[in-house]
Motif scaffolding. Structure first.
Motif, short mmCIF file in Angstrom:
data_model
loop_
_atom_site.label_atom_id
_atom_site.label_comp_id
_atom_site.label_asym_id
_atom_site.label_seq_id
_atom_site.Cartn_x
_atom_site.Cartn_y
_atom_site.Cartn_z
N SER A 277 37.61 51.53 39.56
CA SER A 277 37.67 50.27 40.85
C SER A 277 36.82 50.94 41.47
CB SER A 277 38.41 49.65 41.21
OG SER A 277 39.46 51.02 41.83
N PHE B 213 39.85 49.63 45.99
CA PHE B 213 40.33 48.43 44.88
C PHE B 213 41.59 48.84 43.91
CE2 PHE B 213 36.90 46.08 46.88
CZ PHE B 213 37.29 44.76 46.98
N ASP C 42 40.91 47.14 39.10
CA ASP C 42 40.03 45.94 39.03
C ASP C 42 39.06 44.99 38.90
OD1 ASP C 42 38.77 43.72 41.47
OD2 ASP C 42 40.41 44.06 42.40
N THR D 111 37.63 41.70 39.70
CA THR D 111 36.89 41.13 40.80
C THR D 111 36.09 41.76 40.61
OG1 THR D 111 37.60 41.64 42.66
CG2 THR D 111 39.16 40.23 42.09
#
Length: 382
Positions: A183, A187, A191, A193
């Motif tokens: 990540s 984070f 992750d 996002t």
């Protein structure tokens, strides 16, 4: 009955032994793909605005990109083009190998083509002008096609079909594992996002200039890794279509069955690794790969197997100059040209359907330009 059976047997033998030298269906499918980019989608957006109908609104929504996870039909255009670039490889690079060209010669040609596409991508993104490096957007649609095409073709040149299949799996599984167990700093592991995923973090860290979305670029360098698999899938499809020891109907069936399997696997993988064009996730590769296979099977069956070619002429004109029409907007003011020739039609129709009519005229002007080049046998080859 004996004569009929012999005739059928002879026809099947011809079908098996006649390996195609050119796929009319590939030109038509490429043109169908580019039709939407050259303005076809605006016709449906215009219908949605003119009517206010939920039906047309739902269709128009399919010609937009989801903000992050998810899939709309518009997401298929880019990977379908890359898939088709792969399909053409056995008919272009493969043919040159058969003629006696060395792998080294073809390697240099593949690298040169990738370099040209990257340069064209820079022009499409930034125009032809001098600007500070910090303002230049380096990732691009054409750049990704060039890089993914290059690596997929290198694999084609130096490995057998079975190894190409293994490379296809290696890239999508490896990419999945990388994003699942890494990540961006700060984070949680895995992750996905926009800000927290590892691919976007790598792009922010190593790419010069600006990213399309500031913290993320949908054509970023790291997410080009799984895009190589999209090119390899096209190459494997091209190898299948070029084989002379398999009947055309078996080729259609193989593509169709593989397409359905890919779609099912994509939905299963989607539960853990969401379908996401922005990250070109492995589930996205399988999803668009399945749709690409089904479209290729459909076009191949109708055009090359059944021989219904006339209807596809409109798309083949586009498909044979696809790169040219993609970059043309930076050299030709199509809006101005359309308004100059057909603005009176829009005024005659009036609100609210003038936007639909002008969208149709916009596409028609571009097609007539391509048709003129087609009659002059003028094609942009990269």
């Amino acid at each position: 009955m004996a004569i009929t059976a012999n005739q059928a047997s002879a026809k099947q033998a011809d079908d098996i032994n006649a390996a195609p030298t050119r796929l009319f269906s590939l030109d038509a499918l490429r043109g169908f793909d580019m039709f939407w980019i050259m303005g076809g989608e605006e016709i449906f957006h215009g219908m949605a605005k003119a009517t206010g109908s939920p039906f047309w609104g739902a269709i128009a929504n399919q010609f937009t990109h989801p903000d992050w996870n998810g899939f709309h039909l518009y997401d298929l255009i880019f990977p379908l083009f890359l898939f088709m670039a792969g399909v053409s490889t056995p008919f272009s690079v493969g043919r040159e190998l058969e003629k006696g060209k060395t792998r080294r010669q073809l390697l240099l040609r593949v690298i040169k083509r990738a370099f040209i596409l990257v340069l064209l991508g820079l022009v499409v993104n930034n125009g032809i002008k001098i600007m500070p490096i910090a303002e230049i957007r380096f990732p691009s649609v054409l750049g990704r096609i060039g890089i993914a095409y290059m690596f997929a073709n290198i694999i084609y040149l130096y490995s057998k079909e079975r190894w190409q299949m293994l490379w296809f799996c290696f890239f999508i599984i490896g990419y999945w594992l990388l994003l699942k167990f890494t990540s961006a700093p700060g984070f949680p592991i895995g992750d996905l996002t926009m800000k927290g995923n590892f691919a976007s973090y790598v792009d922010r860290s190593i790419l010069p200039g600006r990213l399309y979305l500031g913290i993320h670029d949908p054509e970023g360098l790291f997410s080009t890794i799984p895009a190589i698999s999209t090119g390899i899938l096209g190459i494997l499809t091209g190898i299948l279509l070029k084989k002379g020891d398999i009947t055309q109907m078996r080729k259609v069936a193989t593509m169709a069955v593989a397409g359905v399997i890919f779609l099912v696997l994509a939905q299963i993988w989607n539960l853990d690794f969401p379908i996401n064009k922005n990250l070109w996730t492995s589930s996205f590769v399988l999803h668009v790969g399945g749709l690409s296979l089904l479209l290729m099977a459909l076009f191949y069956y109708i055009i090359d197997v059944k021989g219904y070619k006339k209807w596809s002429f409109y798309f083949r004109v586009i498909g044979m100059n696809s790169i040219l029409i993609y970059v043309s907007g930076h050299f030709i003011k199509w809006d101005y040209t359309t308004e100059g020739f057909f603005g009176w039609i829009g005024q005659l129709v009036g609100d609210p359907y003038n936007i639909v009519v002008m969208a149709i005229c916009y596409v028609m002007v571009k097609w007539l330009f391509l048709y003129y080049l087609y009659t002059k046998k003028t094609f942009l080859r990269v």
